[in-house]
Motif scaffolding. Structure first.
Motif, short mmCIF file in Angstrom:
data_model
loop_
_atom_site.label_atom_id
_atom_site.label_comp_id
_atom_site.label_asym_id
_atom_site.label_seq_id
_atom_site.Cartn_x
_atom_site.Cartn_y
_atom_site.Cartn_z
N THR A 44 -63.66 1.01 31.38
CA THR A 44 -62.52 1.94 31.32
C THR A 44 -61.45 1.54 32.33
O THR A 44 -61.67 0.68 33.19
N ALA A 45 -60.30 2.20 32.24
CA ALA A 45 -59.21 1.94 33.16
C ALA A 45 -59.48 2.61 34.50
O ALA A 45 -60.22 3.61 34.57
N PRO A 46 -58.90 2.10 35.58
CA PRO A 46 -59.04 2.77 36.87
C PRO A 46 -58.49 4.19 36.81
O PRO A 46 -57.55 4.48 36.07
N LYS A 47 -59.09 5.05 37.63
CA LYS A 47 -58.68 6.45 37.73
C LYS A 47 -58.41 6.75 39.20
O LYS A 47 -59.24 6.43 40.06
N THR B 3 -49.72 9.42 29.13
CA THR B 3 -50.43 8.32 28.49
C THR B 3 -49.61 7.05 28.61
O THR B 3 -48.37 7.09 28.61
N LEU B 4 -50.31 5.95 28.73
CA LEU B 4 -49.69 4.63 28.75
C LEU B 4 -50.54 3.72 27.88
O LEU B 4 -51.76 3.80 27.89
N LYS B 5 -49.88 2.84 27.15
CA LYS B 5 -50.61 1.90 26.30
C LYS B 5 -49.94 0.56 26.33
O LYS B 5 -48.73 0.45 26.14
N THR B 21 -45.95 -5.34 26.71
CA THR B 21 -45.16 -4.13 26.53
C THR B 21 -46.00 -2.90 26.87
O THR B 21 -47.15 -2.79 26.43
N CYS B 22 -45.44 -2.02 27.67
CA CYS B 22 -46.09 -0.76 28.02
C CYS B 22 -45.29 0.38 27.40
O CYS B 22 -44.11 0.53 27.69
N THR B 23 -45.93 1.14 26.55
CA THR B 23 -45.29 2.30 25.92
C THR B 23 -45.94 3.55 26.49
O THR B 23 -47.17 3.68 26.46
N PHE B 24 -45.13 4.45 27.03
CA PHE B 24 -45.68 5.59 27.74
C PHE B 24 -45.10 6.90 27.23
O PHE B 24 -44.07 6.92 26.55
N SER B 25 -45.80 7.97 27.58
CA SER B 25 -45.33 9.32 27.25
C SER B 25 -45.83 10.28 28.32
O SER B 25 -46.75 9.96 29.08
N GLY B 26 -45.21 11.43 28.38
CA GLY B 26 -45.62 12.45 29.35
C GLY B 26 -44.84 12.42 30.65
O GLY B 26 -45.04 13.28 31.51
N PHE B 27 -43.97 11.46 30.83
CA PHE B 27 -43.09 11.40 32.00
C PHE B 27 -41.85 10.61 31.62
O PHE B 27 -41.80 9.94 30.59
N GLY B 111 -51.56 7.38 36.73
CA GLY B 111 -52.02 7.20 35.35
C GLY B 111 -52.06 5.73 35.00
O GLY B 111 -51.20 4.95 35.46
N TRP B 112 -53.05 5.35 34.22
CA TRP B 112 -53.23 3.95 33.84
C TRP B 112 -53.40 3.82 32.33
O TRP B 112 -53.97 4.70 31.68
N GLY B 113 -52.94 2.71 31.81
CA GLY B 113 -53.26 2.38 30.44
C GLY B 113 -54.65 1.76 30.37
O GLY B 113 -55.20 1.34 31.38
N GLN B 114 -55.21 1.74 29.17
CA GLN B 114 -56.57 1.20 28.98
C GLN B 114 -56.64 -0.29 29.25
O GLN B 114 -57.72 -0.83 29.52
#
Lengths: 111, 122
Positions: A44-47, B3-5, B21-27, B111-114
């Motif tokens: 998983t990604a870091p938290k 969220t970030l992806k 490319t990073c696509t984000f939402s919530g901020f 927050g981090w993307g996967q």
């Protein structure tokens, strides 16, 4: 390449307390830059676990605590649980490198 | 909910240029203090910070990789793009984008993307 040094692994039995050190230098932790801690469960990604040396984001259990002194910082986990088995990394800023730096990472194993 | 992806090719050849490319939402990347960064993690190794772009278009790069990196943002699309030139097998890693809210959080990434695994191989 990491300028923040952590022990490769720590372990403890359920319910025990473990600590993870993060050793830096006078250009990062020792210069007063905050230390942040991340938990990374397998795959998983870091938290974000701790920010600003000792603060917990909303939702992080108070079993996790952070401290900083001199050129080092520590993350403590009390009441160790099986779900705490993960990799933990510290992060700070380095004025010599003029960039963010991460620790070498520590694997926590629950016996 | 933040969220970030990340999106990118999974395989690139040595010497090629990688575009992430990073696509984000919530901020919003227009909010004062906010930043989006890129961090990578080679298999079995530590996290490594690469670059960060702030709400005011200020850009910061890892000194060891600065000559190879370019970070840009498109606020209207909620995207941040990182390009890395002259890719090498040593650049094989999972690449994450991350949200830096600033303010009380300082330089922490909340927050981090996967992450996206990029393999460099001929």
């Amino acid at each position: 390449q990491s300028v923040l040094t952590q022990p490769p692994s720590v372990s403890g039995a359920p319910g025990q307390r473990v600590t993870i050190s993060c050793t830096g230098s006078s250009s990062n932790i020792g210069a007063g830059y905050d230390v942040h801690w991340y938990q990374q469960l397998p795959g998983t990604a870091p938290k974000l676990l701790i920010y600003g040396n000792a603060n917990r984001p909303s939702g992080v259990p108070d079993r996790f605590s952070g401290s900083q002194s001199g050129t080092s910082a520590s993350l403590a986990i009390t009441g160790l649980q099986a779900e705490d088995e993960a990799d933990y990394s510290c992060q700070s800023y380095d004025s010599s490198l003029r960039g963010y730096v991460f620790g070498t990472g520590t694997r926590v194993t629950v016996l | 909910q933040i969220t970030l992806k990340e999106s990118s090719p999974t395989l690139v050849k040595p010497t090629q240029t990688l575009t992430l490319t990073c696509t984000f939402s919530g901020f919003s990347l227009s909010t004062s203090g906010v930043g989006v960064g890129w961090i990578r993690q080679p298999p079995g190794k530590a996290l490594e910070w690469l670059a960060l772009i702030y709400w005011d278009d200020d850009k910061r790069y890892s000194p060891s990789l600065k000559s190879r990196l370019t970070i840009t943002k498109d606020t209207s699309k909620n995207q941040v793009v990182l390009t890395m030139t002259n890719m090498d097998p040593a650049d094989t890693a999972t690449y994450h984008c991350a949200y830096r809210p600033g303010s009380n959080y300082g330089a922490a990434f909340l927050g981090w993307g996967q992450g996206t695994l990029v393999t460099v191989s001929s």
